[in-house]
Motif scaffolding. Structure first.
Motif, PDB file in Angstrom:
ATOM      1  N   MET A   1      63.449  17.057 -47.108  1.00  0.00           N
ATOM      2  CA  MET A   1      62.804  18.020 -46.651  1.00  0.00           C
ATOM      3  C   MET A   1      62.297  19.015 -47.706  1.00  0.00           C
ATOM      4  SD  MET A   1      63.493  19.987 -42.976  1.00  0.00           S
ATOM      5  CE  MET A   1      63.962  21.358 -43.663  1.00  0.00           C
ATOM      6  N   SER A   2      60.819  19.084 -47.628  1.00  0.00           N
ATOM      7  CA  SER A   2      60.258  19.972 -48.759  1.00  0.00           C
ATOM      8  C   SER A   2      60.738  21.384 -48.007  1.00  0.00           C
ATOM      9  CB  SER A   2      58.847  19.877 -48.704  1.00  0.00           C
ATOM     10  OG  SER A   2      58.183  19.972 -47.480  1.00  0.00           O
ATOM     11  N   ALA A   3      60.417  22.544 -48.996  1.00  0.00           N
ATOM     12  CA  ALA A   3      60.951  23.895 -48.589  1.00  0.00           C
ATOM     13  C   ALA A   3      59.554  24.599 -47.896  1.00  0.00           C
ATOM     14  CB  ALA A   3      60.948  24.539 -49.889  1.00  0.00           C
ATOM     15  N   THR A   4      58.464  23.907 -47.826  1.00  0.00           N
ATOM     16  CA  THR A   4      57.428  24.548 -47.257  1.00  0.00           C
ATOM     17  C   THR A   4      56.464  23.515 -46.496  1.00  0.00           C
ATOM     18  OG1 THR A   4      55.963  24.261 -49.067  1.00  0.00           O
ATOM     19  CG2 THR A   4      57.120  26.571 -48.871  1.00  0.00           C
ATOM     20  N   LEU A   5      55.658  23.877 -45.419  1.00  0.00           N
ATOM     21  CA  LEU A   5      54.893  23.048 -44.928  1.00  0.00           C
ATOM     22  C   LEU A   5      53.608  23.319 -45.309  1.00  0.00           C
ATOM     23  CD1 LEU A   5      56.176  23.526 -41.176  1.00  0.00           C
ATOM     24  CD2 LEU A   5      56.202  21.258 -42.518  1.00  0.00           C
ATOM     25  N   ALA A   6      52.597  22.323 -45.524  1.00  0.00           N
ATOM     26  CA  ALA A   6      51.165  22.675 -45.759  1.00  0.00           C
ATOM     27  C   ALA A   6      50.308  22.463 -44.296  1.00  0.00           C
ATOM     28  CB  ALA A   6      50.505  21.580 -46.817  1.00  0.00           C
ATOM     29  N   VAL A   7      50.046  23.712 -44.144  1.00  0.00           N
ATOM     30  CA  VAL A   7      49.525  23.664 -42.587  1.00  0.00           C
ATOM     31  C   VAL A   7      47.871  24.202 -42.623  1.00  0.00           C
ATOM     32  CG1 VAL A   7      49.634  24.823 -40.321  1.00  0.00           C
ATOM     33  CG2 VAL A   7      51.546  24.505 -41.655  1.00  0.00           C
ATOM     34  N   SER A   8      47.185  23.315 -41.950  1.00  0.00           N
ATOM     35  CA  SER A   8      45.423  23.466 -41.745  1.00  0.00           C
ATOM     36  C   SER A   8      45.310  24.142 -40.423  1.00  0.00           C
ATOM     37  CB  SER A   8      44.933  22.464 -42.121  1.00  0.00           C
ATOM     38  OG  SER A   8      45.035  21.873 -43.249  1.00  0.00           O
ATOM     39  N   VAL A   9      44.835  25.293 -40.038  1.00  0.00           N
ATOM     40  CA  VAL A   9      44.555  25.792 -38.644  1.00  0.00           C
ATOM     41  C   VAL A   9      43.158  26.068 -38.598  1.00  0.00           C
ATOM     42  CG1 VAL A   9      45.183  27.723 -37.337  1.00  0.00           C
ATOM     43  CG2 VAL A   9      46.961  26.967 -38.898  1.00  0.00           C
ATOM     44  N   TRP A  10      42.862  25.632 -37.630  1.00  0.00           N
ATOM     45  CA  TRP A  10      41.327  25.703 -37.069  1.00  0.00           C
ATOM     46  C   TRP A  10      41.033  27.260 -36.869  1.00  0.00           C
ATOM     47  CZ3 TRP A  10      37.028  22.858 -37.278  1.00  0.00           C
ATOM     48  CH2 TRP A  10      35.923  23.338 -36.734  1.00  0.00           C
ATOM     49  N   ARG A  11      39.873  27.983 -37.575  1.00  0.00           N
ATOM     50  CA  ARG A  11      39.796  29.210 -37.399  1.00  0.00           C
ATOM     51  C   ARG A  11      38.207  29.329 -36.997  1.00  0.00           C
ATOM     52  NH1 ARG A  11      43.233  32.927 -39.255  1.00  0.00           N
ATOM     53  NH2 ARG A  11      42.438  33.895 -37.706  1.00  0.00           N
ATOM     54  N   GLY A  12      37.988  30.387 -36.016  1.00  0.00           N
ATOM     55  CA  GLY A  12      36.443  30.514 -35.567  1.00  0.00           C
ATOM     56  C   GLY A  12      36.472  29.854 -34.369  1.00  0.00           C
ATOM     57  N   GLY A  13      35.115  29.673 -33.968  1.00  0.00           N
ATOM     58  CA  GLY A  13      34.760  29.141 -32.778  1.00  0.00           C
ATOM     59  C   GLY A  13      34.293  27.708 -33.021  1.00  0.00           C
ATOM     60  N   ALA A  14      33.375  27.327 -32.041  1.00  0.00           N
ATOM     61  CA  ALA A  14      33.034  25.713 -32.425  1.00  0.00           C
ATOM     62  C   ALA A  14      32.645  25.555 -33.886  1.00  0.00           C
ATOM     63  CB  ALA A  14      31.896  25.440 -31.254  1.00  0.00           C
ATOM     64  N   ASP A  15      31.921  26.390 -34.377  1.00  0.00           N
ATOM     65  CA  ASP A  15      31.435  25.988 -35.680  1.00  0.00           C
ATOM     66  C   ASP A  15      32.238  26.629 -36.902  1.00  0.00           C
ATOM     67  OD1 ASP A  15      31.063  28.693 -35.238  1.00  0.00           O
ATOM     68  OD2 ASP A  15      28.816  28.811 -35.865  1.00  0.00           O
ATOM     69  N   GLY A  16      33.695  26.752 -36.237  1.00  0.00           N
ATOM     70  CA  GLY A  16      34.605  27.152 -37.523  1.00  0.00           C
ATOM     71  C   GLY A  16      34.887  26.353 -38.472  1.00  0.00           C
ATOM     72  N   ALA A  17      36.276  26.366 -39.033  1.00  0.00           N
ATOM     73  CA  ALA A  17      36.598  25.678 -39.973  1.00  0.00           C
ATOM     74  C   ALA A  17      38.114  25.537 -40.140  1.00  0.00           C
ATOM     75  CB  ALA A  17      35.907  26.070 -41.377  1.00  0.00           C
ATOM     76  N   PHE A  18      38.708  24.598 -40.925  1.00  0.00           N
ATOM     77  CA  PHE A  18      40.288  24.803 -41.002  1.00  0.00           C
ATOM     78  C   PHE A  18      40.572  25.496 -42.305  1.00  0.00           C
ATOM     79  CE2 PHE A  18      39.828  20.690 -38.501  1.00  0.00           C
ATOM     80  CZ  PHE A  18      40.995  20.828 -37.963  1.00  0.00           C
ATOM     81  N   ARG A  19      41.634  26.461 -41.935  1.00  0.00           N
ATOM     82  CA  ARG A  19      42.100  27.160 -43.254  1.00  0.00           C
ATOM     83  C   ARG A  19      43.433  26.695 -43.637  1.00  0.00           C
ATOM     84  NH1 ARG A  19      41.319  33.519 -42.556  1.00  0.00           N
ATOM     85  NH2 ARG A  19      39.292  32.817 -41.759  1.00  0.00           N
TER      86      ARG A  19
END
Lengths: 238, 113
Positions: A1-19
């Motif tokens: 198990m790695s110590a961290t997770l690489a997480v992409s989260v949707w930010r913004g409205g319908a025209d947002g992007a993953f951060r």
């Protein structure tokens, strides 16, 4: 198990992007824990919904690595063995901001499917006696535990193709009421759920049944509605 | 007729025609495979179908079921993929159903007479 997770989260409205975020990994960590950590430790502006955290309220549903899930009941280990998470709002619903969707279309369809009990008894009447092992009671029982989380609706390919389609949850609800012997809206409800945007639009892909966290089968409910509607149509009642 | 009733009856028609097709396709394929085992010629096959009321009735039923079933399936595809629905779409599909039925029945009659 790695110590961290690489997480992409949707930010913004319908025209947002993953951060992207790097999140410490823990044993027995849920996806909701991950989202909460990001909000508390990295970005307090992150919008998401949750309430009970124990799989009772159904408000924390999101798209996790491509599939709709309750984030509170989804262990990171189960869905991200490689330590990567992609978290988006529920599909098939308008995005308000970040991970929060507008649930109005979903519940408006419950109303359109007449998903409300309409009784005919008055206070002068005795209690209705419904044998627990009667066929109708068992059919209602099969779908009654739905808590309206929207997971099935987000998983449904037909909703994606046909935005006016009532969807699995509303139809499942209607089926429980069709089988409620106390309910008085029988035919009107069958009329409401019939037609091109109703139960007949279902392709029986069963994504709803596969994804339902309560292990209900909206597909079976929809099949029941198709049979009930067909019988009423053949009798000339619709 | 109400929209709900029409859609429900079309659904019944599609399911009923599917049930007929399931039997017809199985009989059709089994007969074809059986018939060509010994190198049966077209003339010999015609010899068996000509004047056979049984085969006429079987293939007429097959054609009618296909003419009912296929346009209803197309109707769902047109509505969901192309958003085409309504009166004009249903008229076009009725025309398609008529063509399928006419072409099919013509072939059925051709091997009967």
């Amino acid at each position: 198990m790695s110590a961290t997770l690489a997480v992409s989260v949707w930010r913004g409205g319908a025209d947002g992007a993953f951060r992207d975020y790097e999140v410490p990994r823990h044993a027995s960590q849920t996806v909701l824990d991950v989202v909460t950590w990001i909000q508390r430790e990295r970005d307090p502006t992150l919008a998401y919904r949750f309430a009970c955290r124990v799989g009772m309220c159904g408000s924390c549903a999101m798209t996790v690595n491509g599939a709709p899930r309750w984030t509170c009941r989804t262990h990171v280990d189960k869905v991200a063995p490689d330590g990567r998470l992609r978290i988006a709002p529920l599909a098939n619903l308008p995005v308000i901001r970040d991970l929060v969707t507008d649930m109005r279309p979903f519940f408006d369809k419950w109303a359109r499917a007449r998903g409300r009990f309409e009784g005919r008894a008055t206070r002068a009447d005795d209690f209705a006696r419904v044998p627990p092992d009667s066929e109708k009671r068992r059919a209602a029982e099969a779908g009654i535990e739905c808590i309206g989380c929207g997971v099935c609706y987000a998983a449904c390919d037909v909703v994606a193709r046909l935005p006016e389609y009532l969807g699995p949850a509303a139809l499942n609800r209607a089926w429980t009421l069709v089988n409620d012997v106390r309910d008085a809206a029988g035919l009107e409800r069958l009329r409401a759920v019939a037609g091109a945007a109703g139960c007949h639009a279902c392709h029986t892909h069963m994504s709803c049944t596969e994804r339902c966290p309560k292990r209900l089968s909206p597909t079976a409910a929809i099949a029941g509605l198709k049979r009930a509607v067909a019988a009423a149509a053949l009798r000339g009642e619709l | 007729m109400s929209e709900a009733r029409r859609e429900a009856l079309l659904w019944v028609a599609q399911r009923a025609s599917a049930a007929v097709l399931a039997v017809c396709v199985a009989v059709h394929l089994a007969t074809m495979i059986y018939a060509v085992q010994g190198g049966l010629s077209a003339a010999e096959i015609l010899g068996r179908t000509r004047g056979s009321v049984g085969w006429l009735a079987f293939y007429a039923l097959f054609v009618v079921a296909a003419a009912v079933h296929a346009p209803l399936g197309l109707r769902a595809v047109l509505a969901e993929w192309f958003g085409w629905r309504g009166r004009a779409c249903d008229a076009a599909l009725a025309a398609f159903a008529t063509i399928v039925a006419a072409a099919g029945l013509r072939a059925v009659v051709a091997v009967f007479v």
